[in-house]
Design a protein around this motif. Structure first.
Motif, mmCIF file in Angstrom:
data_model
loop_
_atom_site.group_PDB
_atom_site.id
_atom_site.type_symbol
_atom_site.label_atom_id
_atom_site.label_comp_id
_atom_site.label_asym_id
_atom_site.label_seq_id
_atom_site.Cartn_x
_atom_site.Cartn_y
_atom_site.Cartn_z
ATOM 1 N N GLN A 96 0.925 -1.290 0.136
ATOM 2 C CA GLN A 96 0.057 -0.198 0.020
ATOM 3 C C GLN A 96 0.915 1.158 -0.162
ATOM 4 O O GLN A 96 0.672 2.238 -0.726
ATOM 5 N N GLN A 97 1.997 1.382 0.816
ATOM 6 C CA GLN A 97 2.751 2.426 0.901
ATOM 7 C C GLN A 97 3.644 2.777 -0.600
ATOM 8 O O GLN A 97 3.820 3.634 -1.012
ATOM 9 N N SER A 98 4.015 1.418 -0.883
ATOM 10 C CA SER A 98 4.711 1.494 -2.334
ATOM 11 C C SER A 98 3.773 2.212 -3.419
ATOM 12 O O SER A 98 4.325 2.974 -4.283
ATOM 13 N N LYS A 99 2.268 1.820 -3.355
ATOM 14 C CA LYS A 99 1.448 2.196 -4.340
ATOM 15 C C LYS A 99 1.269 3.723 -4.083
ATOM 16 O O LYS A 99 1.310 4.460 -5.191
ATOM 17 N N ARG A 100 1.129 4.056 -2.921
ATOM 18 C CA ARG A 100 0.944 5.707 -2.586
ATOM 19 C C ARG A 100 1.869 6.406 -2.740
ATOM 20 O O ARG A 100 1.621 7.492 -3.340
ATOM 21 N N SER A 101 3.295 5.890 -3.022
ATOM 22 C CA SER A 101 4.385 6.796 -3.071
ATOM 23 C C SER A 101 4.991 6.786 -4.541
ATOM 24 O O SER A 101 5.933 7.146 -4.909
ATOM 25 N N GLY A 102 3.821 5.859 -5.335
ATOM 26 C CA GLY A 102 4.443 6.117 -6.907
ATOM 27 C C GLY A 102 5.298 4.855 -7.123
ATOM 28 O O GLY A 102 5.839 4.929 -8.267
ATOM 29 N N GLY A 103 5.520 3.920 -6.188
ATOM 30 C CA GLY A 103 6.375 2.766 -6.721
ATOM 31 C C GLY A 103 5.886 1.439 -7.310
ATOM 32 O O GLY A 103 6.445 0.626 -7.572
ATOM 33 N N GLY A 104 4.483 1.723 -7.857
ATOM 34 C CA GLY A 104 3.772 0.914 -8.532
ATOM 35 C C GLY A 104 4.418 0.715 -10.110
ATOM 36 O O GLY A 104 4.993 1.525 -10.419
ATOM 37 N N GLY A 105 3.964 -0.530 -10.600
ATOM 38 C CA GLY A 105 4.366 -0.750 -11.827
ATOM 39 C C GLY A 105 3.205 -0.158 -13.021
ATOM 40 O O GLY A 105 2.322 0.505 -12.493
ATOM 41 N N ALA A 106 3.021 -1.059 -14.125
ATOM 42 C CA ALA A 106 2.129 -0.632 -15.057
ATOM 43 C C ALA A 106 0.672 -1.119 -14.410
ATOM 44 O O ALA A 106 0.467 -1.798 -13.845
ATOM 45 N N ASP A 108 -2.535 -1.109 -12.342
ATOM 46 C CA ASP A 108 -2.791 -1.073 -10.914
ATOM 47 C C ASP A 108 -2.018 -2.038 -10.089
ATOM 48 O O ASP A 108 -2.463 -2.139 -9.040
ATOM 49 N N THR A 109 -0.918 -2.365 -10.710
ATOM 50 C CA THR A 109 0.036 -3.134 -9.790
ATOM 51 C C THR A 109 0.544 -2.499 -8.761
ATOM 52 O O THR A 109 0.910 -1.210 -8.884
ATOM 53 N N ALA A 110 0.960 -2.977 -7.681
ATOM 54 C CA ALA A 110 1.346 -2.349 -6.254
ATOM 55 C C ALA A 110 3.043 -1.943 -6.492
ATOM 56 O O ALA A 110 3.377 -1.158 -5.675
ATOM 57 N N ILE A 111 3.733 -2.869 -6.960
ATOM 58 C CA ILE A 111 5.188 -2.662 -6.900
ATOM 59 C C ILE A 111 5.806 -2.910 -8.355
ATOM 60 O O ILE A 111 5.277 -3.643 -9.085
ATOM 61 N N VAL A 112 7.008 -2.680 -8.184
ATOM 62 C CA VAL A 112 7.864 -3.217 -9.560
ATOM 63 C C VAL A 112 8.920 -4.168 -8.825
ATOM 64 O O VAL A 112 9.865 -3.871 -8.164
ATOM 65 N N PRO A 113 8.716 -5.173 -9.248
ATOM 66 C CA PRO A 113 9.860 -6.206 -8.859
ATOM 67 C C PRO A 113 11.224 -5.750 -9.084
ATOM 68 O O PRO A 113 11.602 -5.093 -10.118
ATOM 69 N N ARG A 114 12.200 -6.442 -8.275
ATOM 70 C CA ARG A 114 13.701 -6.146 -8.224
ATOM 71 C C ARG A 114 14.369 -7.219 -7.763
ATOM 72 O O ARG A 114 13.973 -8.154 -6.795
ATOM 73 N N TRP A 115 15.792 -7.585 -8.151
ATOM 74 C CA TRP A 115 16.400 -8.733 -7.579
ATOM 75 C C TRP A 115 16.968 -8.149 -6.107
ATOM 76 O O TRP A 115 17.185 -7.090 -6.160
ATOM 77 N N ALA A 116 17.067 -9.166 -5.112
ATOM 78 C CA ALA A 116 17.540 -8.971 -3.944
ATOM 79 C C ALA A 116 18.928 -8.432 -3.984
ATOM 80 O O ALA A 116 19.646 -8.019 -3.099
ATOM 81 N N GLY A 117 19.865 -9.088 -4.801
ATOM 82 C CA GLY A 117 21.267 -8.788 -4.706
ATOM 83 C C GLY A 117 21.969 -10.255 -4.338
ATOM 84 O O GLY A 117 21.586 -10.867 -3.386
#
Length: 243
Positions: A96-106, A108-117
């Motif tokens: 929810q925080q990610s979506k509100r802060s603009g961290g979502g993707g294409a 209405d997805t909530a987040i953009v995936p990323r590699w952990a490292g």
């Protein structure tokens, strides 16, 4: 309240005479729906999963609720349902925080995936190994089903996978694969057939989910809004001060 008791104890009888606990079947349907939502990075994946976890918790403490139950208690499996609920609340809020802060993707997805490292991956492997070794004697003392280490492995792996999903790490799908490899034989041997078959299917599903998330992180970027810049000022630091 008799109808509620009857519903709680109801079973689904298969053609061969094998009976499945209705709560186990319904709980796994919610779990599968949650996994589908996770693949699509939808917010509703978290609350749907919580409902399934609550149902499955009552299933895996079968012999505690009913001493005459035909299936043994899997305390690691039961405990991880509580863990799922707790971590899912965290993941729900984080998405929810990610979506509100603009961290979502294409869309209405909530987040953009990323590699952990690399460092995080090494930490994941260490967490799985150390956690399994640490919890095995505890689960054995509490009376969990043998082999107890497998029950501990699925608990630790499930905790790690759910946390990694909340963080948006694509590797969380691979952690689920590791959980399923051990969890499916354990569940079959303990007689939890509905959950075992769901995990077997989920093993294939997680491989697809990994590919979907890997492709998504390659083509998407967080939709963070950038500040408007005055086109007349190309280098503010070099601007001549007013007299």
């Amino acid at each position: 309240m008799q109808w509620l008791i009857d519903l709680f104890n109801s079973q689904i009888v298969l053609p061969g005479g094998q009976a499945l606990n209705t709560r186990e079947v319904v709980g796994n349907v919610f779990g599968l729906a949650s996994a589908l939502g996770a693949m699509q990075r939808k917010m509703w994946a978290w609350p749907v999963g919580i409902i399934g976890n609550a149902l499955l918790f009552t299933v895996f403490i079968a012999s505690i609720l009913d001493p005459s139950a035909s299936t043994p208690s899997l305390l690691g499996q039961a405990g991880r349902q509580i863990m799922f609920i707790a971590v899912s609340i965290y993941g729900w809020r984080r998405w929810q925080q990610s979506k509100r802060s603009g961290g979502g993707g294409a869309g209405d997805t909530a987040i953009v995936p990323r590699w952990a490292g690399l460092k995080v991956r090494i930490g994941m492997v260490a967490f799985m190994a150390i956690g399994t070794v640490a919890l095995t004697p505890l689960f054995r003392a509490l009376g969990s089903y043998e082999p107890v280490w497998a029950d501990a492995w699925t608990f630790v792996g499930s905790l790690l996978a759910t946390f990694a999903m909340a963080k948006g790490w694509t590797e969380f799908w691979l952690v689920w694969v590791a959980v399923d490899v051990i969890g499916v034989p354990l569940l079959f041997s303990a007689g939890y057939y509905a959950t075992a078959f769901m995990y077997l299917f989920y093993g294939i599903f997680t491989a697809i989910g990994f590919v979907v998330w890997a492709r998504a992180q390659a083509r998407e970027k967080p939709s963070v809004e950038t500040a408007h810049l005055d086109p007349t000022v190309t280098n503010p630091d070099s601007a001549t001060p007013s007299p």
